[in-house]
Write an enzyme that holds these catalytic residues in place. Structure first.
Site, PDB file in Angstrom:
ATOM      1  N   HIS A  37       0.966  -3.099  -7.362  1.00  5.33           N
ATOM      2  CA  HIS A  37       0.632  -3.264  -6.180  1.00  5.33           C
ATOM      3  C   HIS A  37      -0.283  -4.598  -6.250  1.00  5.33           C
ATOM      4  O   HIS A  37      -0.431  -5.006  -7.314  1.00  5.33           O
ATOM      5  CB  HIS A  37      -0.209  -2.311  -5.670  1.00  5.33           C
ATOM      6  CG  HIS A  37      -1.492  -2.071  -6.937  1.00  5.33           C
ATOM      7  ND1 HIS A  37      -1.494  -1.639  -7.969  1.00  5.33           N
ATOM      8  CD2 HIS A  37      -2.679  -2.603  -6.681  1.00  5.33           C
ATOM      9  CE1 HIS A  37      -2.637  -1.757  -8.595  1.00  5.33           C
ATOM     10  NE2 HIS A  37      -3.400  -2.125  -7.763  1.00  5.33           N
ATOM     11  N   HIS A 121      -3.420 -11.192  -7.438  1.00  6.05           N
ATOM     12  CA  HIS A 121      -2.343 -11.086  -8.398  1.00  6.05           C
ATOM     13  C   HIS A 121      -1.518  -9.847  -8.583  1.00  6.05           C
ATOM     14  O   HIS A 121      -2.119  -8.899  -7.978  1.00  6.05           O
ATOM     15  CB  HIS A 121      -2.769 -11.417 -10.086  1.00  6.05           C
ATOM     16  CG  HIS A 121      -3.822 -10.338 -10.404  1.00  6.05           C
ATOM     17  ND1 HIS A 121      -5.119 -10.464  -9.868  1.00  6.05           N
ATOM     18  CD2 HIS A 121      -3.599  -9.436 -11.261  1.00  6.05           C
ATOM     19  CE1 HIS A 121      -5.717  -9.218 -10.345  1.00  6.05           C
ATOM     20  NE2 HIS A 121      -4.896  -8.775 -11.192  1.00  6.05           N
TER      21      HIS A 121
END
Length: 179
Positions: A37, A121
């Site tokens: 995620h 990220h």
């Protein structure tokens, strides 16, 4: 108490593509592909009353759908003590705007402002004394990584539960973004 964060989930085909990167580094504890995620904001341990306030604040948030691009790889933790291995996100003003709205909503309900700079990220692995030559080879081999563009149509409030096998993530609420 719930351990919460706000994040953007990924479709199965993107999770599969990311999972294909997950090998070749000794000392890496790879993230379960189901847990891939993009975190917009880590909240941490929260009582159910605060979680209800967070849910209400996030449900009122307004932002438009957008597309983001996952590209490149890198590490957090410099020198000979890298801590995590990640896939990056290309510059995306809409993503930063969404993250800023989430942050403002959480501060309004009484959470402490996030002191760290937003660095979008996707964590691939936690690193524990990795073989630095293997890590360097991984980074070189995947420097040009690019996923298909990701249409962001919403975000979620997610709970993290610790188990012997690692963390298990469970969506608590989903917040669609309008067209």
């Amino acid at each position: 108490m719930l351990r919460l964060f706000v994040g953007i989930g990924f479709p199965p085909e993107l999770k599969l593509r990311l999972s294909l990167l997950c090998s070749g580094v000794d000392g890496a504890r790879w993230v379960d592909p189901g847990n891939f995620h993009l975190t917009l904001r880590f909240i941490g341990e929260t009582g159910e009353d605060v979680a209800a306030d967070v849910d209400e604040a996030l449900a009122r948030l307004r932002a438009r759908r957008f597309t983001l691009q996952l590209a490149g790889t890198g590490v957090f933790g410099g020198g000979d003590k890298p801590r995590s291995l990640w896939v990056g996100v290309e510059r995306c003003p809409e993503l930063v705007a969404l993250r800023d709205k989430v942050e403002q909503a959480l501060v309004r309900v009484g959470l402490t402002p996030e002191p760290r700079k937003f660095s979008p990220h996707v964590t691939l692995a936690r690193l524990h004394r990795p073989a630095l030559d293997g890590l360097a080879s991984f980074l070189a081999a995947h420097a040009q990584f690019r996923a298909d563009p990701l249409a962001v149509e919403g975000f979620s409030l997610i709970a993290s539960f610790q188990t012997k096998a690692g963390s298990v993530y469970e969506d608590q609420a989903d917040y669609p973004l309008p067209h």
